[in-house]
Motif scaffolding. Sequence first.
Motif, mmCIF file in Angstrom:
data_model
loop_
_atom_site.group_PDB
_atom_site.id
_atom_site.type_symbol
_atom_site.label_atom_id
_atom_site.label_comp_id
_atom_site.label_asym_id
_atom_site.label_seq_id
_atom_site.Cartn_x
_atom_site.Cartn_y
_atom_site.Cartn_z
ATOM 1 N N LEU A 83 0.840 -1.194 0.000
ATOM 2 C CA LEU A 83 0.000 0.000 0.000
ATOM 3 C C LEU A 83 0.875 1.244 0.000
ATOM 4 N N MET A 84 0.293 2.344 -0.454
ATOM 5 C CA MET A 84 0.972 3.640 -0.402
ATOM 6 C C MET A 84 -0.092 4.722 -0.298
ATOM 7 N N ALA A 135 -0.991 -7.369 -4.243
ATOM 8 C CA ALA A 135 -1.762 -7.441 -2.995
ATOM 9 C C ALA A 135 -3.266 -7.432 -3.222
ATOM 10 N N GLN A 136 -3.704 -7.191 -4.444
ATOM 11 C CA GLN A 136 -5.130 -6.983 -4.691
ATOM 12 C C GLN A 136 -5.923 -8.286 -4.624
ATOM 13 N N THR A 137 -6.936 -8.277 -3.776
ATOM 14 C CA THR A 137 -7.968 -9.317 -3.768
ATOM 15 C C THR A 137 -9.300 -8.601 -3.602
ATOM 16 N N LEU A 185 -10.035 -7.757 0.130
ATOM 17 C CA LEU A 185 -9.178 -6.714 0.685
ATOM 18 C C LEU A 185 -9.555 -5.351 0.132
ATOM 19 N N LEU A 186 -9.796 -5.273 -1.166
ATOM 20 C CA LEU A 186 -10.196 -4.005 -1.769
ATOM 21 C C LEU A 186 -11.473 -3.472 -1.132
ATOM 22 N N LEU A 230 -10.766 -2.125 2.450
ATOM 23 C CA LEU A 230 -10.015 -0.871 2.435
ATOM 24 C C LEU A 230 -10.873 0.286 1.931
ATOM 25 N N LYS A 231 -11.647 0.050 0.879
ATOM 26 C CA LYS A 231 -12.497 1.116 0.341
ATOM 27 C C LYS A 231 -13.549 1.548 1.355
ATOM 28 N N THR A 232 -14.140 0.586 2.051
ATOM 29 C CA THR A 232 -15.149 0.917 3.059
ATOM 30 C C THR A 232 -14.530 1.733 4.188
#
Length: 246
Positions: A89-90, A215-217, A220-221, A224-226
């Motif tokens: 992440l960044m 890292a994208q699943t 997970l997305l 993180l978005k929520t």
Amino acid sequence: MNPSRVRRQLLRLGLAVIPSLAGAATSKPLRMTVVDIMPWSGLDATGQPCGAIVDLVRRLSQSSGIRIDITVVPYGRAARMLIENDADLMVAVNGAHGTILPPPIAELGQEDIVLLGAPGSRYARMADLRQKTVGYLRGATFVPAFADDPAIRKYAFDSYQQGIRMLSIHRFDALIGSGRTIDYTLRHLGMTTQDMAKPFLVSHNAIVLYISSGAQTPGLLARLKTACHHLRRQRALEACLRHYLP
């Protein structure tokens, strides 16, 4: 023993193992890289990460339930780590026009991008910069109107402290960058915006979360978005900044 019974027992064992492996995978901390630019992020006197974005990432971790390890590095290195999957992440100001960074997945706040002129100068629009030399943080050109205009001479610096010192002695004509970073750096150097020309607003850029391709699943997305959506609604970044800016 009945072979079918053995198969059923093995199947039950297998089904019992799979969730435990999934839990182990999700318990591994994600690697977050942040840019070494205060008041956003840096290292304190003990070498520990500090700054508004560092505090925000800790709130993101709490909100999402995802453990996150934070590493503070220079801007160019942070972007490379993300692209090369050396970081998951960044968080940064969305200012890397024309780079190969992936699209951000969420917005966490906004930052003013301003132009600060050298003492005694006066600029009111981007066109005034043509045939002038403008300093910018290496790798962060911020707006296409600046990055794509060949008539504006560009000078990359490696830190805002370096850039503002060079501007104060007229090594270049103006500096483009994050408004709150400029304010913070001027105070750190014992200066104010009154020591320079009056700044003007160039654009509003989002402060965003990036995720590496490795890292994208979907799960997970979504988490993180929520979490980012909740933090944005709570104006969490502004609350974090108040600890570092008056």
